[in-house]
Design a protein around this motif. Structure first.
Motif, PDB file in Angstrom:
ATOM      1  N   GLY A  11     139.609 -27.875 204.193  1.00  0.00           N
ATOM      2  CA  GLY A  11     139.240 -27.589 202.933  1.00  0.00           C
ATOM      3  C   GLY A  11     139.980 -26.567 202.390  1.00  0.00           C
ATOM      4  O   GLY A  11     140.336 -25.483 202.916  1.00  0.00           O
ATOM      5  N   GLY A  15     138.453 -20.270 199.805  1.00  0.00           N
ATOM      6  CA  GLY A  15     138.489 -19.566 200.853  1.00  0.00           C
ATOM      7  C   GLY A  15     139.565 -20.159 201.766  1.00  0.00           C
ATOM      8  O   GLY A  15     140.273 -19.515 202.562  1.00  0.00           O
ATOM      9  N   GLU A  34     142.371 -31.506 203.002  1.00  0.00           N
ATOM     10  CA  GLU A  34     141.446 -31.667 201.832  1.00  0.00           C
ATOM     11  C   GLU A  34     141.194 -32.914 201.393  1.00  0.00           C
ATOM     12  O   GLU A  34     141.914 -33.531 201.181  1.00  0.00           O
ATOM     13  CB  GLU A  34     142.235 -30.659 200.772  1.00  0.00           C
ATOM     14  N   GLN A  35     139.869 -33.031 201.108  1.00  0.00           N
ATOM     15  CA  GLN A  35     139.351 -34.321 200.783  1.00  0.00           C
ATOM     16  C   GLN A  35     139.881 -34.788 199.308  1.00  0.00           C
ATOM     17  O   GLN A  35     140.217 -35.856 199.192  1.00  0.00           O
ATOM     18  CB  GLN A  35     137.865 -34.398 200.935  1.00  0.00           C
ATOM     19  N   HIS A  47     135.035 -14.200 188.401  1.00  0.00           N
ATOM     20  CA  HIS A  47     135.134 -12.763 188.429  1.00  0.00           C
ATOM     21  C   HIS A  47     135.834 -12.465 189.646  1.00  0.00           C
ATOM     22  O   HIS A  47     135.668 -13.057 190.829  1.00  0.00           O
ATOM     23  CB  HIS A  47     134.095 -11.952 188.344  1.00  0.00           C
ATOM     24  N   ARG A 108     139.337 -20.130 187.045  1.00  0.00           N
ATOM     25  CA  ARG A 108     139.314 -20.467 188.695  1.00  0.00           C
ATOM     26  C   ARG A 108     140.193 -21.505 188.873  1.00  0.00           C
ATOM     27  O   ARG A 108     141.138 -21.062 189.769  1.00  0.00           O
ATOM     28  CB  ARG A 108     137.964 -20.890 188.810  1.00  0.00           C
ATOM     29  N   LYS A 128     142.413 -36.160 202.629  1.00  0.00           N
ATOM     30  CA  LYS A 128     141.871 -36.160 203.770  1.00  0.00           C
ATOM     31  C   LYS A 128     140.489 -35.854 204.148  1.00  0.00           C
ATOM     32  O   LYS A 128     140.121 -34.485 204.317  1.00  0.00           O
ATOM     33  CB  LYS A 128     142.912 -35.262 204.730  1.00  0.00           C
ATOM     34  N   LEU A 130     137.409 -34.998 206.145  1.00  0.00           N
ATOM     35  CA  LEU A 130     137.181 -35.080 207.610  1.00  0.00           C
ATOM     36  C   LEU A 130     135.655 -36.031 207.687  1.00  0.00           C
ATOM     37  O   LEU A 130     134.630 -35.909 207.158  1.00  0.00           O
ATOM     38  CB  LEU A 130     136.740 -33.677 207.978  1.00  0.00           C
ATOM     39  N   ARG A 184     127.835 -24.163 182.449  1.00  0.00           N
ATOM     40  CA  ARG A 184     128.974 -23.634 182.367  1.00  0.00           C
ATOM     41  C   ARG A 184     129.761 -24.484 181.145  1.00  0.00           C
ATOM     42  O   ARG A 184     129.895 -25.449 180.995  1.00  0.00           O
ATOM     43  CB  ARG A 184     129.900 -24.007 183.688  1.00  0.00           C
ATOM     44  N   ASP A 294     131.700 -20.484 201.856  1.00  0.00           N
ATOM     45  CA  ASP A 294     130.688 -21.061 201.754  1.00  0.00           C
ATOM     46  C   ASP A 294     129.739 -22.212 202.630  1.00  0.00           C
ATOM     47  O   ASP A 294     128.754 -22.497 202.892  1.00  0.00           O
ATOM     48  CB  ASP A 294     130.494 -22.003 200.395  1.00  0.00           C
ATOM     49  N   ALA A 304     128.692 -12.904 191.474  1.00  0.00           N
ATOM     50  CA  ALA A 304     130.220 -13.229 191.262  1.00  0.00           C
ATOM     51  C   ALA A 304     131.106 -12.798 192.559  1.00  0.00           C
ATOM     52  O   ALA A 304     132.034 -12.192 192.149  1.00  0.00           O
ATOM     53  CB  ALA A 304     130.595 -12.574 189.891  1.00  0.00           C
ATOM     54  N   GLY A 306     130.852 -14.892 195.563  1.00  0.00           N
ATOM     55  CA  GLY A 306     130.761 -15.869 196.710  1.00  0.00           C
ATOM     56  C   GLY A 306     132.176 -16.037 197.269  1.00  0.00           C
ATOM     57  O   GLY A 306     132.315 -16.121 198.329  1.00  0.00           O
ATOM     58  N   ALA A 307     133.197 -16.458 195.998  1.00  0.00           N
ATOM     59  CA  ALA A 307     134.396 -16.815 196.375  1.00  0.00           C
ATOM     60  C   ALA A 307     135.072 -15.235 197.237  1.00  0.00           C
ATOM     61  O   ALA A 307     136.028 -15.366 197.964  1.00  0.00           O
ATOM     62  CB  ALA A 307     135.300 -17.155 195.256  1.00  0.00           C
ATOM     63  N   GLY A 308     134.516 -14.344 196.663  1.00  0.00           N
ATOM     64  CA  GLY A 308     135.067 -12.771 197.246  1.00  0.00           C
ATOM     65  C   GLY A 308     134.797 -12.674 198.664  1.00  0.00           C
ATOM     66  O   GLY A 308     135.605 -12.481 199.516  1.00  0.00           O
TER      67      GLY A 308
HETATM   68  P1  FAD Z   1     134.615 -24.384 198.221  1.00  0.00           P
HETATM   69  O1  FAD Z   1     135.415 -23.463 196.980  1.00  0.00           O
HETATM   70  O2  FAD Z   1     133.456 -25.171 197.863  1.00  0.00           O
HETATM   71  O3  FAD Z   1     135.924 -25.343 198.768  1.00  0.00           O
HETATM   72  C1  FAD Z   1     135.524 -26.256 199.898  1.00  0.00           C
HETATM   73  C2  FAD Z   1     136.746 -27.110 199.816  1.00  0.00           C
HETATM   74  O4  FAD Z   1     136.411 -28.004 200.887  1.00  0.00           O
HETATM   75  C3  FAD Z   1     136.896 -27.862 198.460  1.00  0.00           C
HETATM   76  O5  FAD Z   1     137.922 -28.026 198.032  1.00  0.00           O
HETATM   77  C4  FAD Z   1     136.274 -29.380 198.935  1.00  0.00           C
HETATM   78  O6  FAD Z   1     136.925 -30.512 198.290  1.00  0.00           O
HETATM   79  C5  FAD Z   1     136.950 -29.449 200.466  1.00  0.00           C
HETATM   80  N1  FAD Z   1     135.873 -30.305 201.436  1.00  0.00           N
HETATM   81  C6  FAD Z   1     134.555 -30.571 201.630  1.00  0.00           C
HETATM   82  N2  FAD Z   1     134.343 -31.415 202.453  1.00  0.00           N
HETATM   83  C7  FAD Z   1     135.418 -31.569 202.928  1.00  0.00           C
HETATM   84  C8  FAD Z   1     135.642 -32.658 204.182  1.00  0.00           C
HETATM   85  N3  FAD Z   1     134.748 -33.414 204.754  1.00  0.00           N
HETATM   86  N4  FAD Z   1     137.194 -32.838 204.411  1.00  0.00           N
HETATM   87  C9  FAD Z   1     137.908 -32.288 203.779  1.00  0.00           C
HETATM   88  N5  FAD Z   1     137.710 -31.434 202.772  1.00  0.00           N
HETATM   89  C10 FAD Z   1     136.598 -30.897 202.258  1.00  0.00           C
HETATM   90  N6  FAD Z   1     132.366 -16.705 193.172  1.00  0.00           N
HETATM   91  C11 FAD Z   1     132.905 -15.419 192.915  1.00  0.00           C
HETATM   92  O7  FAD Z   1     133.758 -14.894 193.661  1.00  0.00           O
HETATM   93  N7  FAD Z   1     133.175 -15.165 191.663  1.00  0.00           N
HETATM   94  C12 FAD Z   1     132.487 -15.804 190.671  1.00  0.00           C
HETATM   95  O8  FAD Z   1     132.755 -15.264 189.394  1.00  0.00           O
HETATM   96  C13 FAD Z   1     131.693 -17.072 190.847  1.00  0.00           C
HETATM   97  N8  FAD Z   1     131.120 -17.942 190.098  1.00  0.00           N
HETATM   98  C14 FAD Z   1     130.364 -18.668 190.454  1.00  0.00           C
HETATM   99  C15 FAD Z   1     129.633 -19.515 189.321  1.00  0.00           C
HETATM  100  C16 FAD Z   1     128.948 -20.795 189.875  1.00  0.00           C
HETATM  101  C17 FAD Z   1     128.196 -21.586 188.699  1.00  0.00           C
HETATM  102  C18 FAD Z   1     129.024 -21.270 191.074  1.00  0.00           C
HETATM  103  C19 FAD Z   1     128.195 -22.584 191.580  1.00  0.00           C
HETATM  104  C20 FAD Z   1     129.749 -20.492 192.119  1.00  0.00           C
HETATM  105  C21 FAD Z   1     130.548 -19.203 191.759  1.00  0.00           C
HETATM  106  N9  FAD Z   1     131.161 -18.628 192.692  1.00  0.00           N
HETATM  107  C22 FAD Z   1     131.751 -17.503 192.444  1.00  0.00           C
HETATM  108  C23 FAD Z   1     130.875 -18.629 194.061  1.00  0.00           C
HETATM  109  C24 FAD Z   1     132.325 -19.519 194.588  1.00  0.00           C
HETATM  110  O9  FAD Z   1     132.690 -20.609 193.679  1.00  0.00           O
HETATM  111  C25 FAD Z   1     132.029 -20.189 196.057  1.00  0.00           C
HETATM  112  O10 FAD Z   1     131.438 -19.070 196.924  1.00  0.00           O
HETATM  113  C26 FAD Z   1     133.470 -20.464 196.757  1.00  0.00           C
HETATM  114  O11 FAD Z   1     133.989 -21.653 195.918  1.00  0.00           O
HETATM  115  C27 FAD Z   1     133.436 -20.629 198.073  1.00  0.00           C
HETATM  116  O12 FAD Z   1     134.591 -21.225 198.483  1.00  0.00           O
HETATM  117  P2  FAD Z   1     134.903 -21.977 199.722  1.00  0.00           P
HETATM  118  O13 FAD Z   1     136.324 -22.179 199.910  1.00  0.00           O
HETATM  119  O14 FAD Z   1     134.134 -21.324 200.847  1.00  0.00           O
HETATM  120  O15 FAD Z   1     134.291 -23.333 199.417  1.00  0.00           O
END
Ligand code: FAD
Length: 382
Positions: A11, A15, A34-35, A47, A108, A128, A130, A184, A294, A304, A306-308
């Motif tokens: 992914g 994060g 990355e898929q 944010h 974003r 890719k 998984l 959104r 996540d 705001a 989750g990504a943080g």
């Molecule tokens: P993700 O960003 O979901 O990335 C996961 C990655 O893994 C993706 O690229 C996906 O394609 C890849 N993947 C999945 N399965 C596979 C597989 N089997 N094989 C290979 N690759 C795969 N957070 C903030 O900090 N600030 C904000 O303002 C904010 N606003 C938000 C608003 C909304 C409406 C939502 C829904 C979320 C918001 N968030 C915000 C939360 C934030 O988007 C998530 O917490 C964050 O994206 C998590 O990051 P991550 O890298 O863990 O997961």
């Protein structure tokens, strides 16, 4: 000479990209799988709190992000019907002084692109998806939907809320649908000029059971963005998100302040996303597999942060692996969980409750946090 030790990250989201950049910077050999065939600029803002900007400082992208994004002086909360102010949370220079970095709102996709540009050429493998992951005890074997495979010494599951790696650790379990959706929409800044209204840099409009968060995604103020939380009994769609409409927005925000009505009037395209979450997981790692973001602690997005949390995880995991070396990954994973779980769980709970900054409060525990300043607390022996 021993073979090169390799880290695989599954992914390349917000994060995974942070983890890859920080681990590469620390000298680790990292491949990211990355898929998606590629990334596109989907219509959404984000944010970025000072707690996250401090991690971006290490990656060398703090200044470009600050230059690109909007830097609101306040987070305002207002009553959706009357417009009365419920809170005025100082950001701007106050955030820099008190929390140690700027508070930025940005597109974003633009932020993600900056993150991806920090990665070593050739280290990100697109398309890719998984499929299987097997920890043999000596290493990890990954297979992908395109028929290819890879091996790594440890694997970081940064694959989001439907994580395959979480599934490998804890079994198949769909996330909980919260009963709320988020709409959104991006609005062209020039559309706002026709109204005799003030469009504040960062504002959340609230009523009892719903809200609309609004902010600029560029320093030039040429792109304005809203994201909502609206009750919606069931999510009946297969897709990650579906199209909504201006009509649906007018209905959902009936009686709201004229500024909100103007934003809906300006809406050209609006999408609708289910808000899902999970209860805190009983474990964050097992053997050579570890989770972040996540995949590990998804939440409703109302703080705001989750990504943080995903990006702070990436920084802490890098610190722990640097401390122990890759060979002692078990200690690193235990240290990582011990130093992240309380904070991530607290943020998850407050975010799910949707209470953050509704009334005047001190957000220093969130924004003032510096992942690099935390003394490493002992992990439980793995
Ligand atoms: P993700 O960003 O979901 O990335 C996961 C990655 O893994 C993706 O690229 C996906 O394609 C890849 N993947 C999945 N399965 C596979 C597989 N089997 N094989 C290979 N690759 C795969 N957070 C903030 O900090 N600030 C904000 O303002 C904010 N606003 C938000 C608003 C909304 C409406 C939502 C829904 C979320 C918001 N968030 C915000 C939360 C934030 O988007 C998530 O917490 C964050 O994206 C998590 O990051 P991550 O890298 O863990 O997961």
């Amino acid at each position: 000479m021993g073979k090169t030790q390799r880290i695989a990250i599954v992914g390349a989201g917000l994060g995974g990209a942070a983890a890859a950049g920080l681990l590469q910077q620390a000298g680790f050999q990292v491949d990211v799988y990355e898929q998606a065939p590629e990334f596109s600029r989907l219509g959404a803002g984000i944010h970025v709190g000072p707690n996250v900007m401090k991690v971006f400082r290490r990656l060398g992208i703090e200044k470009p992000l600050e230059a690109m994004g909007s830097k609101p002086d306040f987070w305002f909360s207002r009553d959706g019907f009357t417009g009365d102010y419920l809170s005025r949370i100082p950001l701007g220079d106050f955030a820099k002084r008190e929390y140690g970095a700027a508070y930025v709102t940005v597109h974003r996709g633009d932020m993600h692109l900056l993150q991806m540009d920090t990665l070593a050429p050739g280290s990100v493998h697109f398309d890719k998806r998984l499929e299987t992951i097997t920890d043999s005890g000596d290493d990890v074997h990954l297979t992908f939907a395109d028929g290819t495979e890879a091996r790594a010494d440890i694997v970081i599951g940064a694959d989001g809320i439907n994580s395959r790696i979480r599934e490998a650790l804890l079994g198949v379990e769909a996330p909980n649908y919260s009963g709320w959706v988020a709409h959104r929409a991006l609005i062209r800044g020039d559309q706002l000029a026709k109204y005799d209204l003030t469009f504040e840099d960062c504002i959340k409009w609230w009523t009892e059971d719903r809200h609309m968060m609004v902010y600029f995604t560029t320093g030039k103020r040429d792109e304005y963005y809203y994201v909502t939380g609206v009750p919606h009994p069931a999510w009946d769609f297969q897709e990650a998100f579906v199209d909504s409409s201006r009509e649906e927005m007018f209905e959902a925000f009936q009686g709201y302040h004229p500024t909100v009505q103007a934003l809906i009037e300006c809406t050209e395209e609006v999408t609708k996303w289910p808000l899902r979450n999970r209860n805190p997981l009983p474990l964050w790692s097992r053997g050579r597999l570890v989770l972040l973001g996540d995949a590990c602690h998804p939440m409703k997005p109302h703080m705001a942060q989750g990504a943080g949390m995903a990006i702070e995880d990436a920084a802490m995991l890098t610190r722990c692996l640097t401390e122990t070396g890759l060979t002692d990954y078990r200690t690193a994973f235990a240290l990582y969980e011990a130093n992240r779980k309380d904070r991530a769980t607290r943020v998850q709970a407050v975010s799910n409750a949707n209470t953050f900054l509704r009334n005047q409060e001190d957000p220093a525990w969130v924004f003032g946090y510096d992942v690099y300043e935390q003394p490493l607390r002992e992990g439980i022996a793995a």
